[in-house]
Design an enzyme around this catalytic site. Structure first.
Site, PDB file in Angstrom:
ATOM      1  N   LYS A   1       0.139   4.269  -0.165  1.00 33.56           N
ATOM      2  CA  LYS A   1      -0.480   5.471   0.416  1.00 33.56           C
ATOM      3  C   LYS A   1      -0.289   6.646  -0.543  1.00 33.56           C
ATOM      4  O   LYS A   1      -0.330   6.454  -1.755  1.00 33.56           O
ATOM      5  CB  LYS A   1       0.105   5.762   1.802  1.00 33.56           C
ATOM      6  CG  LYS A   1       0.089   4.532   2.708  1.00 33.56           C
ATOM      7  CD  LYS A   1       0.314   4.883   4.135  1.00 33.56           C
ATOM      8  CE  LYS A   1       0.513   3.623   4.949  1.00 33.56           C
ATOM      9  NZ  LYS A   1       0.087   3.736   6.317  1.00 33.56           N
TER      10      LYS A   1
ATOM     11  N   GLY B   1       2.413   2.063  10.778  1.00 31.76           N
ATOM     12  CA  GLY B   1       3.389   3.145  10.627  1.00 31.76           C
ATOM     13  C   GLY B   1       4.121   3.493  11.912  1.00 31.76           C
ATOM     14  O   GLY B   1       4.784   4.522  11.991  1.00 31.76           O
TER      15      GLY B   1
ATOM     16  N   HIS C   1      -9.546   1.439   4.909  1.00 30.79           N
ATOM     17  CA  HIS C   1      -8.265   1.591   5.623  1.00 30.79           C
ATOM     18  C   HIS C   1      -8.492   2.507   6.823  1.00 30.79           C
ATOM     19  O   HIS C   1      -9.276   3.454   6.760  1.00 30.79           O
ATOM     20  CB  HIS C   1      -7.213   2.187   4.674  1.00 30.79           C
ATOM     21  CG  HIS C   1      -5.829   2.102   5.241  1.00 30.79           C
ATOM     22  ND1 HIS C   1      -5.375   2.987   6.188  1.00 30.79           N
ATOM     23  CD2 HIS C   1      -4.823   1.234   5.000  1.00 30.79           C
ATOM     24  CE1 HIS C   1      -4.125   2.653   6.505  1.00 30.79           C
ATOM     25  NE2 HIS C   1      -3.769   1.597   5.802  1.00 30.79           N
TER      26      HIS C   1
ATOM     27  N   GLU D   1      -5.577  -5.020  10.557  1.00 32.11           N
ATOM     28  CA  GLU D   1      -4.541  -4.002  10.770  1.00 32.11           C
ATOM     29  C   GLU D   1      -4.799  -3.264  12.078  1.00 32.11           C
ATOM     30  O   GLU D   1      -5.587  -2.299  12.109  1.00 32.11           O
ATOM     31  CB  GLU D   1      -4.561  -2.985   9.625  1.00 32.11           C
ATOM     32  CG  GLU D   1      -4.314  -3.577   8.257  1.00 32.11           C
ATOM     33  CD  GLU D   1      -3.631  -2.576   7.325  1.00 32.11           C
ATOM     34  OE1 GLU D   1      -2.570  -2.910   6.804  1.00 32.11           O
ATOM     35  OE2 GLU D   1      -4.153  -1.471   7.153  1.00 32.11           O
TER      36      GLU D   1
ATOM     37  N   GLU E   1      -6.847   4.857   7.963  1.00 37.23           N
ATOM     38  CA  GLU E   1      -6.604   6.283   7.687  1.00 37.23           C
ATOM     39  C   GLU E   1      -7.844   6.920   7.060  1.00 37.23           C
ATOM     40  O   GLU E   1      -8.137   8.087   7.296  1.00 37.23           O
ATOM     41  CB  GLU E   1      -5.358   6.428   6.797  1.00 37.23           C
ATOM     42  CG  GLU E   1      -4.093   6.157   7.600  1.00 37.23           C
ATOM     43  CD  GLU E   1      -2.919   5.616   6.809  1.00 37.23           C
ATOM     44  OE1 GLU E   1      -2.934   5.670   5.571  1.00 37.23           O
ATOM     45  OE2 GLU E   1      -1.967   5.119   7.461  1.00 37.23           O
TER      46      GLU E   1
ATOM     47  N   SER F   1       3.273  -2.410  10.324  1.00 41.20           N
ATOM     48  CA  SER F   1       4.739  -2.461  10.488  1.00 41.20           C
ATOM     49  C   SER F   1       5.340  -3.815  10.096  1.00 41.20           C
ATOM     50  O   SER F   1       6.252  -4.314  10.760  1.00 41.20           O
ATOM     51  CB  SER F   1       5.137  -2.067  11.914  1.00 41.20           C
ATOM     52  OG  SER F   1       4.749  -0.733  12.170  1.00 41.20           O
TER      53      SER F   1
ATOM     54  N   ASN G   1       0.876  -1.178   0.000  1.00 45.71           N
ATOM     55  CA  ASN G   1       0.000   0.000   0.000  1.00 45.71           C
ATOM     56  C   ASN G   1       0.910   1.223   0.000  1.00 45.71           C
ATOM     57  O   ASN G   1       1.522   1.539   1.022  1.00 45.71           O
ATOM     58  CB  ASN G   1      -0.888  -0.023   1.258  1.00 45.71           C
ATOM     59  CG  ASN G   1      -1.658   1.275   1.428  1.00 45.71           C
ATOM     60  OD1 ASN G   1      -1.819   2.040   0.479  1.00 45.71           O
ATOM     61  ND2 ASN G   1      -2.128   1.527   2.647  1.00 45.71           N
TER      62      ASN G   1
END
Ligand code: PEP
Length: 257
Positions: A13, A175, A97, A169, A99, A214, A11
């Protein structure tokens, strides 16, 4: 039951211009252009998809987007429809996701509509679910994730459900450099599979469940050795083609364990 073929999905991003994407594709194919043990997917920004389609055409690397609209077409300024993605040779689309849930306020209702439309448009949704740190520390992780799975996959037929890919996730691992232990990741992926079994019985055994958060070249093999983890969704560590290739090769080692 047929063995689930693993997936390693990157991904990107909001990283990489068109020329950076082109260079990346050339380098990735040099390193992993002929592997078959795992399916490799690159989920790129919309702006890079056309170039990647040209570069990756007829290669083993599949193309994916990172979001799409819940509408097929219409007056939705700034949105991208699933038809536009299939036209660019996308086979996957990341949906829900964290985010997007947190920063763009996407709801389970939005995500459920997108999942359904992706499937009817011929795309494979990679549905992201996961708890935040407060929820995990409060012992609520499994309940939160179960709820997301049930709401986001509501109203799917068994045949549709079998085509969904789920990425577990944990938000606190994205991250941050903190990975869930491989046992915690396995436990949650098994919990997701049992939730799916409650919805659709034995179809649950066909659904691919990835771990994301991660993931790096040095922790992927251990994750891949777990029975309910069928691959990984990789953010930061997918941005460098050499590092991502190493991660893919190590994932193959983990599958063989
Ligand atoms: C992600 O963006 O889905 C992700 C898991 O990111 P990272 O690998 O950087 O934690």
């Amino acid at each position: 039951m047929a063995k689930r073929h693993p997936i390693i999905a990157g991904n990107w991003k909001m990283y990489k211009t068109v020329s950076e994407a082109r260079d990346y594709a050339v380098k990735l194919l040099e390193k992993v252009g002929d592997i078959t043990e795992v399916d490799v997917v690159i989920c790129a920004p919309f702006t890079a998809l056309s170039t990647l389609k040209d570069e990756l055409e007829e290669s083993i690397v599949h193309l994916g987007a990172q979001n799409m609209s819940w509408a097929l077409e219409g007056a939705y300024t700034g949105e991208i429809s699933p038809k536009m993605l299939t036209d660019l040779a996308c086979t996957y689309v990341v949906l829900g996701h964290s985010e997007r849930r947190e920063l763009m306020r996407e709801t389970d209702e939005d995500i459920a509509k997108k999942v359904k439309l992706a499937l009817s448009s011929g795309l494979i949704p990679i549905l992201c679910v996961g708890e935040n740190l407060t929820q995990r520390e409060g012992g609520r992780a499994l309940g939160i994730v179960r709820g997301q799975v049930e709401r986001d996959l509501a109203d799917l037929s068994a045949e549709e459900l079998a085509r969904v890919v789920i990425a577990y996730e944990p938000i606190w691992a994205i991250g941050t450099g903190k990975t869930a232990s491989s046992q915690d990741a396995q436990d949650m992926c098994a919990g997701i599979r049992s939730t799916l079994a409650g919805i659709a019985g034995s179809v649950a055994d066909e659904v691919k469940i990835l771990y994301g958060g991660s993931v790096k070249p040095d922790n992927i093999a251990e994750l891949m050795s777990k029975p309910d983890i069928d691959g990984a969704l990789v953010g930061g560590a997918s941005l460098d083609p050499d590092g991502f290739s190493k991660l893919i090769m190590n994932a193959i080692e983990g599958v063989r364990k």
